[in-house]
Scaffold this active site. Sequence first.
Site, PDB file in Angstrom:
ATOM      1  N   ASP A   1       0.835  -1.210   0.000  1.00 33.71           N
ATOM      2  CA  ASP A   1       0.000   0.000   0.000  1.00 33.71           C
ATOM      3  C   ASP A   1       0.869   1.259   0.000  1.00 33.71           C
ATOM      4  O   ASP A   1       1.984   1.252   0.536  1.00 33.71           O
ATOM      5  CB  ASP A   1      -0.908  -0.023   1.242  1.00 33.71           C
ATOM      6  CG  ASP A   1      -2.033   0.983   1.139  1.00 33.71           C
ATOM      7  OD1 ASP A   1      -2.340   1.444   0.017  1.00 33.71           O
ATOM      8  OD2 ASP A   1      -2.612   1.335   2.184  1.00 33.71           O
ATOM      9  N   GLY A   2       0.315   2.330  -0.575  1.00 31.23           N
ATOM     10  CA  GLY A   2       0.986   3.633  -0.509  1.00 31.23           C
ATOM     11  C   GLY A   2       1.524   4.157  -1.829  1.00 31.23           C
ATOM     12  O   GLY A   2       2.153   5.224  -1.858  1.00 31.23           O
TER      13      GLY A   2
ATOM     14  N   GLY B   1      -0.125   5.408  -4.363  1.00 34.15           N
ATOM     15  CA  GLY B   1      -0.814   6.653  -4.737  1.00 34.15           C
ATOM     16  C   GLY B   1      -0.280   7.831  -3.936  1.00 34.15           C
ATOM     17  O   GLY B   1       0.036   8.893  -4.497  1.00 34.15           O
TER      18      GLY B   1
ATOM     19  N   SER C   1      -6.871  -6.220  -5.835  1.00 31.07           N
ATOM     20  CA  SER C   1      -7.965  -6.839  -5.070  1.00 31.07           C
ATOM     21  C   SER C   1      -9.272  -6.758  -5.849  1.00 31.07           C
ATOM     22  O   SER C   1      -9.385  -5.971  -6.794  1.00 31.07           O
ATOM     23  CB  SER C   1      -8.131  -6.117  -3.727  1.00 31.07           C
ATOM     24  OG  SER C   1      -8.657  -4.820  -3.947  1.00 31.07           O
TER      25      SER C   1
ATOM     26  N   ASN D   1     -10.380  -3.303  -5.977  1.00 29.79           N
ATOM     27  CA  ASN D   1      -9.638  -2.374  -6.849  1.00 29.79           C
ATOM     28  C   ASN D   1     -10.319  -2.115  -8.197  1.00 29.79           C
ATOM     29  O   ASN D   1     -10.015  -1.130  -8.862  1.00 29.79           O
ATOM     30  CB  ASN D   1      -8.204  -2.859  -7.091  1.00 29.79           C
ATOM     31  CG  ASN D   1      -7.297  -2.699  -5.891  1.00 29.79           C
ATOM     32  OD1 ASN D   1      -6.329  -3.430  -5.728  1.00 29.79           O
ATOM     33  ND2 ASN D   1      -7.596  -1.732  -5.028  1.00 29.79           N
ATOM     34  N   TRP D   2     -11.269  -2.987  -8.589  1.00 35.28           N
ATOM     35  CA  TRP D   2     -11.988  -2.754  -9.859  1.00 35.28           C
ATOM     36  C   TRP D   2     -12.764  -1.442  -9.817  1.00 35.28           C
ATOM     37  O   TRP D   2     -13.097  -0.874 -10.851  1.00 35.28           O
ATOM     38  CB  TRP D   2     -12.944  -3.905 -10.165  1.00 35.28           C
ATOM     39  CG  TRP D   2     -12.255  -5.190 -10.538  1.00 35.28           C
ATOM     40  CD1 TRP D   2     -12.261  -6.350  -9.823  1.00 35.28           C
ATOM     41  CD2 TRP D   2     -11.471  -5.457 -11.710  1.00 35.28           C
ATOM     42  NE1 TRP D   2     -11.516  -7.316 -10.472  1.00 35.28           N
ATOM     43  CE2 TRP D   2     -11.026  -6.796 -11.639  1.00 35.28           C
ATOM     44  CE3 TRP D   2     -11.086  -4.689 -12.821  1.00 35.28           C
ATOM     45  CZ2 TRP D   2     -10.228  -7.376 -12.618  1.00 35.28           C
ATOM     46  CZ3 TRP D   2     -10.293  -5.277 -13.806  1.00 35.28           C
ATOM     47  CH2 TRP D   2      -9.871  -6.597 -13.701  1.00 35.28           C
TER      48      TRP D   2
ATOM     49  N   ARG E   1     -11.727   1.376  -8.840  1.00 34.32           N
ATOM     50  CA  ARG E   1     -10.858   2.560  -9.021  1.00 34.32           C
ATOM     51  C   ARG E   1     -11.106   3.181 -10.401  1.00 34.32           C
ATOM     52  O   ARG E   1     -11.657   2.525 -11.288  1.00 34.32           O
ATOM     53  CB  ARG E   1      -9.397   2.129  -8.904  1.00 34.32           C
ATOM     54  CG  ARG E   1      -9.102   1.734  -7.477  1.00 34.32           C
ATOM     55  CD  ARG E   1      -7.639   1.752  -7.204  1.00 34.32           C
ATOM     56  NE  ARG E   1      -7.431   1.510  -5.788  1.00 34.32           N
ATOM     57  CZ  ARG E   1      -6.321   1.783  -5.139  1.00 34.32           C
ATOM     58  NH1 ARG E   1      -5.296   2.309  -5.767  1.00 34.32           N
ATOM     59  NH2 ARG E   1      -6.225   1.539  -3.855  1.00 34.32           N
TER      60      ARG E   1
ATOM     61  N   ARG F   1      -4.811  -2.368   8.732  1.00 30.81           N
ATOM     62  CA  ARG F   1      -5.937  -3.233   8.334  1.00 30.81           C
ATOM     63  C   ARG F   1      -5.392  -4.381   7.494  1.00 30.81           C
ATOM     64  O   ARG F   1      -4.321  -4.259   6.908  1.00 30.81           O
ATOM     65  CB  ARG F   1      -6.912  -2.455   7.432  1.00 30.81           C
ATOM     66  CG  ARG F   1      -7.630  -1.317   8.063  1.00 30.81           C
ATOM     67  CD  ARG F   1      -8.716  -0.824   7.109  1.00 30.81           C
ATOM     68  NE  ARG F   1      -8.161  -0.077   5.999  1.00 30.81           N
ATOM     69  CZ  ARG F   1      -7.986   1.242   5.990  1.00 30.81           C
ATOM     70  NH1 ARG F   1      -8.323   1.950   7.040  1.00 30.81           N
ATOM     71  NH2 ARG F   1      -7.481   1.844   4.942  1.00 30.81           N
TER      72      ARG F   1
END
Length: 256
Positions: A17-18, A20, A62, A65-66, A68, A191
């Site tokens: 993660d991270g 973006g 994931s 993520n679709w 997005r 999380r």
Amino acid sequence: MGQNGHHLPKHVAIIMDGNGRWASSRGLARAEGHAEGARAVRDAVETATRIGIPYLTLYAFSVANWARPRGEVEALMRLLVEFAKSERAELRQNGIRVNVIGALEDLPTVTRHAVEDLMAYTKDGDRMVLTLALSYGGKKDIVEAARTLAVKARAGLVLPEEIDERSLQLHMTTHSLPDVDLLIRTGGETRVSDFLLFESAYAELLFLPIMWPDFRPETLVQAVDHSGKKERRFGLTPEQLAKKNLQAFDPFDQPS
Ligand code: FPP
């Protein structure tokens, strides 16, 4: 045994993660953060292989993520194709077998074919299994396994009373993987975001504040070293665990 004499985790899973935020903080487009993230993937794979981790699983995309923006999804799908093409020779040379969990069939044809080719090309790798989670959801994987078992039970192929953890797991897309020992998440959130819910039941969780593109080989070495120092008791007391470990290695132990 790993570096400093600690036990190496057998299965390390990473929520990358991270990307973006890494890009935004530099005035770059989110897609550029993902591209930099793909470079960090190369480092992580190379390091995991070098230090002898047998299973590395990466949350690349994931089911959530679709949702997005379309351009970002397309950029991620393109990056996967680039990764599959540019890394294939090195992955095979390093004995890495690429595997997928999730729903590869959900991916655009070009990406799906590139990943399928990569899996076929690296199928003989025996040093490390690199699993890419693609269109993956932990709850979905459990639900679909339960549904498959229910259909088998209805057809009389499985007895409901014989369904156990093992048979459920055998019907999940993670069936060929051992349970997760160490789950790392970068990006500062604490999380697990629907990643390997069933398989991480006893995993050590490590949340790192750094953004994924800043993940370096030393980060993985330190994470693994940190986890090797922790005692995982699988619900037992320290005394029970010590006894169990002793029994496991007792050369005079007779089968009962
Ligand atoms: C989360 O960061 C990351 C993703 C959704 C994708 C991860 C993909 C890669 C690291 C690159 C491609 C992968 C491979 C295997 C080549 P985010 O976008 O949610 O970051 P943010 O929380 O800062 O917005």
